[in-house]
Every structure is written in structure tokens, then in C-alpha cells.
Design an enzyme around this catalytic site. Structure first.
Site, PDB file in Angstrom:
ATOM      1  N   ASP A  32      29.935 -22.118  53.740  1.00  0.00           N
ATOM      2  CA  ASP A  32      30.015 -21.489  52.423  1.00  0.00           C
ATOM      3  C   ASP A  32      31.332 -21.877  51.750  1.00  0.00           C
ATOM      4  O   ASP A  32      32.383 -21.897  52.391  1.00  0.00           O
ATOM      5  CB  ASP A  32      29.904 -19.968  52.564  1.00  0.00           C
ATOM      6  N   ILE A  33      31.279 -22.153  50.451  1.00  0.00           N
ATOM      7  CA  ILE A  33      32.480 -22.582  49.710  1.00  0.00           C
ATOM      8  C   ILE A  33      33.484 -21.442  49.559  1.00  0.00           C
ATOM      9  O   ILE A  33      34.679 -21.681  49.366  1.00  0.00           O
ATOM     10  CB  ILE A  33      32.077 -23.153  48.328  1.00  0.00           C
ATOM     11  N   ASN A  94      20.215 -12.018  50.946  1.00  0.00           N
ATOM     12  CA  ASN A  94      20.272 -11.213  49.735  1.00  0.00           C
ATOM     13  C   ASN A  94      19.034 -11.557  48.904  1.00  0.00           C
ATOM     14  O   ASN A  94      18.722 -12.734  48.706  1.00  0.00           O
ATOM     15  CB  ASN A  94      21.547 -11.508  48.945  1.00  0.00           C
ATOM     16  N   GLY A 100      22.802  -8.796  45.471  1.00  0.00           N
ATOM     17  CA  GLY A 100      23.907  -9.739  45.532  1.00  0.00           C
ATOM     18  C   GLY A 100      23.500 -11.194  45.549  1.00  0.00           C
ATOM     19  O   GLY A 100      24.348 -12.065  45.745  1.00  0.00           O
ATOM     20  N   GLN A 101      22.205 -11.487  45.342  1.00  0.00           N
ATOM     21  CA  GLN A 101      21.796 -12.894  45.326  1.00  0.00           C
ATOM     22  C   GLN A 101      22.287 -13.565  44.047  1.00  0.00           C
ATOM     23  O   GLN A 101      22.048 -13.053  42.938  1.00  0.00           O
ATOM     24  CB  GLN A 101      20.266 -13.028  45.431  1.00  0.00           C
ATOM     25  N   HIS A 107      18.471 -18.785  51.261  1.00  0.00           N
ATOM     26  CA  HIS A 107      19.541 -19.118  52.199  1.00  0.00           C
ATOM     27  C   HIS A 107      19.814 -17.930  53.096  1.00  0.00           C
ATOM     28  O   HIS A 107      19.837 -16.792  52.654  1.00  0.00           O
ATOM     29  CB  HIS A 107      20.821 -19.550  51.476  1.00  0.00           C
ATOM     30  N   LEU A 108      20.044 -18.243  54.366  1.00  0.00           N
ATOM     31  CA  LEU A 108      20.398 -17.244  55.370  1.00  0.00           C
ATOM     32  C   LEU A 108      21.897 -17.350  55.614  1.00  0.00           C
ATOM     33  O   LEU A 108      22.389 -18.409  56.017  1.00  0.00           O
ATOM     34  CB  LEU A 108      19.608 -17.523  56.653  1.00  0.00           C
ATOM     35  N   HIS A 109      22.624 -16.258  55.336  1.00  0.00           N
ATOM     36  CA  HIS A 109      24.058 -16.231  55.615  1.00  0.00           C
ATOM     37  C   HIS A 109      24.261 -15.968  57.108  1.00  0.00           C
ATOM     38  O   HIS A 109      23.700 -15.008  57.659  1.00  0.00           O
ATOM     39  CB  HIS A 109      24.742 -15.086  54.868  1.00  0.00           C
TER      40      HIS A 109
HETATM   41  P1  5GP Z   1      24.142 -15.225  47.546  1.00  0.00           P
HETATM   42  O1  5GP Z   1      25.168 -14.418  46.770  1.00  0.00           O
HETATM   43  O2  5GP Z   1      23.141 -15.868  46.596  1.00  0.00           O
HETATM   44  O3  5GP Z   1      23.486 -14.489  48.665  1.00  0.00           O
HETATM   45  O4  5GP Z   1      24.943 -16.370  48.260  1.00  0.00           O
HETATM   46  C1  5GP Z   1      25.298 -17.562  47.628  1.00  0.00           C
HETATM   47  C2  5GP Z   1      26.429 -18.150  48.429  1.00  0.00           C
HETATM   48  O5  5GP Z   1      26.555 -19.517  48.077  1.00  0.00           O
HETATM   49  C3  5GP Z   1      27.789 -17.500  48.143  1.00  0.00           C
HETATM   50  O6  5GP Z   1      28.331 -17.009  49.359  1.00  0.00           O
HETATM   51  C4  5GP Z   1      28.624 -18.637  47.550  1.00  0.00           C
HETATM   52  O7  5GP Z   1      29.968 -18.599  47.958  1.00  0.00           O
HETATM   53  C5  5GP Z   1      27.895 -19.879  48.059  1.00  0.00           C
HETATM   54  N1  5GP Z   1      27.992 -21.026  47.182  1.00  0.00           N
HETATM   55  C6  5GP Z   1      27.763 -21.051  45.839  1.00  0.00           C
HETATM   56  N2  5GP Z   1      27.911 -22.297  45.362  1.00  0.00           N
HETATM   57  C7  5GP Z   1      28.254 -23.073  46.427  1.00  0.00           C
HETATM   58  C8  5GP Z   1      28.535 -24.464  46.553  1.00  0.00           C
HETATM   59  O8  5GP Z   1      28.533 -25.251  45.601  1.00  0.00           O
HETATM   60  N3  5GP Z   1      28.857 -24.906  47.799  1.00  0.00           N
HETATM   61  C9  5GP Z   1      28.876 -24.077  48.889  1.00  0.00           C
HETATM   62  N4  5GP Z   1      29.206 -24.619  50.062  1.00  0.00           N
HETATM   63  N5  5GP Z   1      28.599 -22.768  48.798  1.00  0.00           N
HETATM   64  C10 5GP Z   1      28.298 -22.269  47.573  1.00  0.00           C
END
Ligand code: 5GP
Ligand code: ZN
Length: 121
Positions: A32-33, A94, A100-101, A107-109
């Protein structure tokens, strides 16, 4: 069926950079970034599916595979629980904006490397 404006589809295609952790025919996993813990990996299907709420019965095997990939990555990155279930990690989907999505490609964190509280915020 890749969504041309989807950020995770672009990462999977190599059009945007990422730090790859694992890849096979079905999934791509990368750091994750904006990590919220020492280990924060996203396990993403190569098929563009917007969320858990868009899954169909044909995706059943794919979702099971995502969990087994998560387990393997947890082992490789040193966050797996021991025989007494000490240590460990959290797996999160999420689903929708209230949950929080922010990226609408499934995607699975995989989050670990520190203790965590419950319930989530
Ligand atoms: P969500 O909030 O949709 O469950 O999770 C999205 C995740 O994607 C967040 O934790 C966010 O930091 C990560 N993310 C968003 N854009 C990028 C990207 O360009 N590269 C990477 N590696 N992670 C990203
Ligand atoms: Zn996508």
C-alpha cells in the site's frame, strides 16, 4: 474486462508503478502506498470487480484464492500468528464509501506488524 480509468487496473498492467509482493494468473499483490502498519499489502484480482458487493457465484474460487495468497504473504512477511495465535494480522475488505472504500477495484487489505484495536473507527 479492464476498466481503463481504474488505478488498480493500471497498476496490474504496469502503467503505474507499484512495489510488487506476489503475482499469479489470478491476482496481483503490492505494498500500500500509504501504509497504516509496518506490513500493509493489497491483494487484488486481475479481473476488474468494483467491490465485494459486485461478486457473482463465478468469483467464488477467486475470493478463496485471495485469502490463501494473503496467508502465504503473511508467512513471508513475518506477521503470521505462532502456534498459540500470538502475533497476527488483519484482513479487511472495505465495501462502499461509508465503510472507507476509496478505490473501486476489489482489494483485500493485509495489515500487520503491530497490535490493533477493535472495533474499527
Ligand atoms: P480502500 O480505502 O479503498 O479500502 O483502500 C484503498 C487503498 O489503496 C488505500 O489504503 C490507499 O492507500 C491505497 N492506494 C491508493 N492509491 C494507491 C496507489 O496508487 N498505489 C498503491 N500502492 N496504493 C494505493
Ligand atoms: Zn480495475
Amino acid at each position: 474486462m479492464h476498466d481503463k480509468d481504474c488505478i488498480f487496473c493500471k497498476i496490474i498492467r504496469g502503467e503505474l508503478p507499484s512495489k510488487k509482493v506476489y503475482e499469479d494468473e489470478q491476482v496481483y499483490a503490492f505494498h500500500d502506498i500509504n501504509p497504516v502498519a509496518p506490513v500493509h499489502v493489497l491483494i487484488v484480482p486481475k479481473k476488474h470487480i468494483p467491490s465485494v458487493h459486485h461478486l457473482t457465484p463465478e468469483d467464488e474460487q477467486l475470493v478463496g484464492h485471495m485469502f490463501l495468497v494473503a496467508k502465504q504473504i503473511a508467512n513471508e512477511l513475518g506477521v503470521a500468528p505462532d502456534e498459540n495465535m500470538n502475533k497476527g494480522y488483519r484482513l479487511v475488505f472495505n465495501v462502499g464509501k461509508d465503510a472507507g472504500q476509496t478505490v473501486f477495484h476489489l482489494h483485500l487489505h493485509l495489515i500487520g506488524g503491530r497490535t490493533m484495536s477493535w472495533p474499527p473507527g
